[in-house]
Design a protein around this motif. Structure first.
Motif, PDB file in Angstrom:
ATOM      1  N   GLU A 199       0.896  -1.172  -0.067  1.00 27.86           N
ATOM      2  CA  GLU A 199       0.073  -0.076  -0.063  1.00 27.86           C
ATOM      3  C   GLU A 199       0.909   1.199   0.122  1.00 27.86           C
ATOM      4  OE1 GLU A 199       0.882  -1.206   4.177  1.00 27.86           O
ATOM      5  OE2 GLU A 199       0.181  -2.149   2.387  1.00 27.86           O
ATOM      6  N   ASP A 200       1.975   1.074   0.423  1.00 28.76           N
ATOM      7  CA  ASP A 200       3.000   2.440   0.589  1.00 28.76           C
ATOM      8  C   ASP A 200       4.005   2.053  -0.942  1.00 28.76           C
ATOM      9  OD1 ASP A 200       4.241   4.571   1.216  1.00 28.76           O
ATOM     10  OD2 ASP A 200       5.465   3.786   2.809  1.00 28.76           O
ATOM     11  N   ARG A 201       3.469   2.578  -1.970  1.00 32.84           N
ATOM     12  CA  ARG A 201       3.741   2.279  -3.276  1.00 32.84           C
ATOM     13  C   ARG A 201       5.215   2.919  -3.496  1.00 32.84           C
ATOM     14  NH1 ARG A 201       1.458   0.630  -8.240  1.00 32.84           N
ATOM     15  NH2 ARG A 201       2.180   1.410 -10.212  1.00 32.84           N
ATOM     16  N   GLU A 203       7.867   4.541  -5.881  1.00 33.92           N
ATOM     17  CA  GLU A 203       8.070   5.240  -7.108  1.00 33.92           C
ATOM     18  C   GLU A 203       9.495   5.634  -7.332  1.00 33.92           C
ATOM     19  OE1 GLU A 203       5.477   5.678  -9.296  1.00 33.92           O
ATOM     20  OE2 GLU A 203       3.959   5.407  -7.852  1.00 33.92           O
ATOM     21  N   SER A 227       8.969   5.991  -1.129  1.00 30.82           N
ATOM     22  CA  SER A 227       7.463   5.448  -1.031  1.00 30.82           C
ATOM     23  C   SER A 227       6.517   6.524  -0.826  1.00 30.82           C
ATOM     24  CB  SER A 227       7.767   4.564   0.306  1.00 30.82           C
ATOM     25  OG  SER A 227       7.516   5.514   1.388  1.00 30.82           O
ATOM     26  N   GLY A 228       5.176   6.140  -0.776  1.00 31.22           N
ATOM     27  CA  GLY A 228       4.294   7.035  -0.676  1.00 31.22           C
ATOM     28  C   GLY A 228       4.222   7.860   0.610  1.00 31.22           C
ATOM     29  N   GLY A 229       4.746   7.100   1.596  1.00 29.01           N
ATOM     30  CA  GLY A 229       4.909   7.689   2.789  1.00 29.01           C
ATOM     31  C   GLY A 229       6.192   8.568   3.038  1.00 29.01           C
TER      32      GLY A 229
END
Length: 342
Positions: A199-201, A203, A227-229
């Motif tokens: 869920e913490d994709r 990039e 990460s998304g976070g």
């Protein structure tokens, strides 16, 4: 045949390819797994097939298509060069065989997605042979992260590098999917996905690949992701180095390091080292055979599918995302041509 018989009958494995990893790791695992039989081995070199069956059992088969046609084969362990994975995994699924494919499952995301769709349509088990997913030490690390042992995570750095390979090694052949990114780079990428959570994709932010001018393949590289976070992820890989198989997680309150992280021998007891400002500790974990656990999990999934249960693919999304990241790295990386002086 009753559901009980289907669930307990042996899973009969056919092997496509006589790769080193099959000889050293996966066939020993299959040959000792409960309820699993190796029934046939196919290689383009008949002598190699015979060498394998002399050690692990089954019969040598001259051609891959001939093995797929055998009624005494339920599932395929695919140990061919990377560039042949999609073709023969497709053929195996169309022949009604479950598939465990060596990593990378294919050489690009489109081919990986194609196999995942085909397996789902036919309710067949399809797995990428990413064995670290079955080693319990990484679950312990993830639990420490979740429990806040390191504080808020800031960085993940993973490194999988080793010395140059023999000149004729298939990993130096561009047309067969060679290169360090596909062979070694997928390990830190996938471990970062596992530890941070799908869920913490992740990039891609940038990458560098060092290219061998003779073979045209990447022999080392590094990728920077986020990460998304907001966790910064660095993946280092190659086969022009001294050996390293490690990762480090650096949090606001502590740092955790793991050596021999990706392909530990079965007898190895992992050590998790945690460093704080004024304190250090080491957690020594039990030894575990990630290859045997992979073989057992694959066979268990096949037995469940035999009774009509959906052939669940819990790692399909992660497998596809890794392939997408590999595509992005290849497409955008700065390429540095290696010179004789290095």
């Amino acid at each position: 045949m009753s559901d009980a018989d289907l669930a307990t009958n042996p899973v009969r494995i056919g092997v496509l390819g006589a790769a080193s990893v099959a000889w050293r790791r996966m066939l020993p695992a299959f040959s000792t797994a409960a309820g699993v039989e190796i029934t046939a081995v196919a290689s383009r070199d008949p002598a190699k097939a015979t060498r394998f069956t002399d050690r692990f059992g089954g019969v040598p088969v001259g051609g891959y298509a001939e093995l797929l046609a055998r009624p005494d084969v339920d599932a395929i362990y695919l140990a061919l060069p990377n560039g042949l994975h999609h073709e023969w995994a497709c053929a195996a699924l169309r022949a009604g065989k479950h598939v465990l494919g060596e990593k990378p499952l294919t050489i690009d995301a489109a081919a990986t997605a194609d196999l995942i769709r085909l397996a789902a349509q036919r309710n067949l088990v399809l797995r990428e042979n990413f064995t670290p997913a079955h080693h319990p030490m990484h679950g312990v690390v993830r639990d420490l992260l979740t429990d806040g042992r390191l504080g808020a995570l800031r960085h993940f750095t993973g490194s999988f590098c080793f010395p140059p390979l023999p000149g004729g090694d298939v990993r130096y052949q561009a047309d067969l999917g060679g290169g360090a990114l596909l062979d070694a780079g997928v390990y830190p990428l996938r471990l970062a996905q596992f530890l941070l959570g799908d869920e913490d994709r992740l990039e891609l932010s940038g990458a560098v690949l060092r290219i061998d001018p003779d073979s045209g393949v990447d022999i080392s590289g590094s990728a920077l992701l986020v990460s998304g976070g907001g966790v910064i992820v660095t993946a280092e890989f190659g086969f022009e180095h001294s050996y390293a198989s490690r990762y480090q997680l650096w949090g606001a309150e502590a740092r955790l390091a793991v050596e021999r992280a990706f392909t530990p021998p079965p007898e190895h007891r992992p050590v998790l080292r945690i460093d704080e400002q004024d304190h250090a500790e080491e957690l020594v974990l039990p030894a575990a055979d990630q290859y045997a656990r992979t073989a057992t999990a694959f066979a268990a999934a096949i037995r469940a599918a035999r009774t009509g249960a959906p052939a669940a693919a819990p790692d399909a999304a992660a497998t596809l995302r890794t392939a997408e990241l590999v595509d992005e790295i290849r497409a955008t990386a700065r390429r540095v041509k290696v010179t004789e002086s290095g």
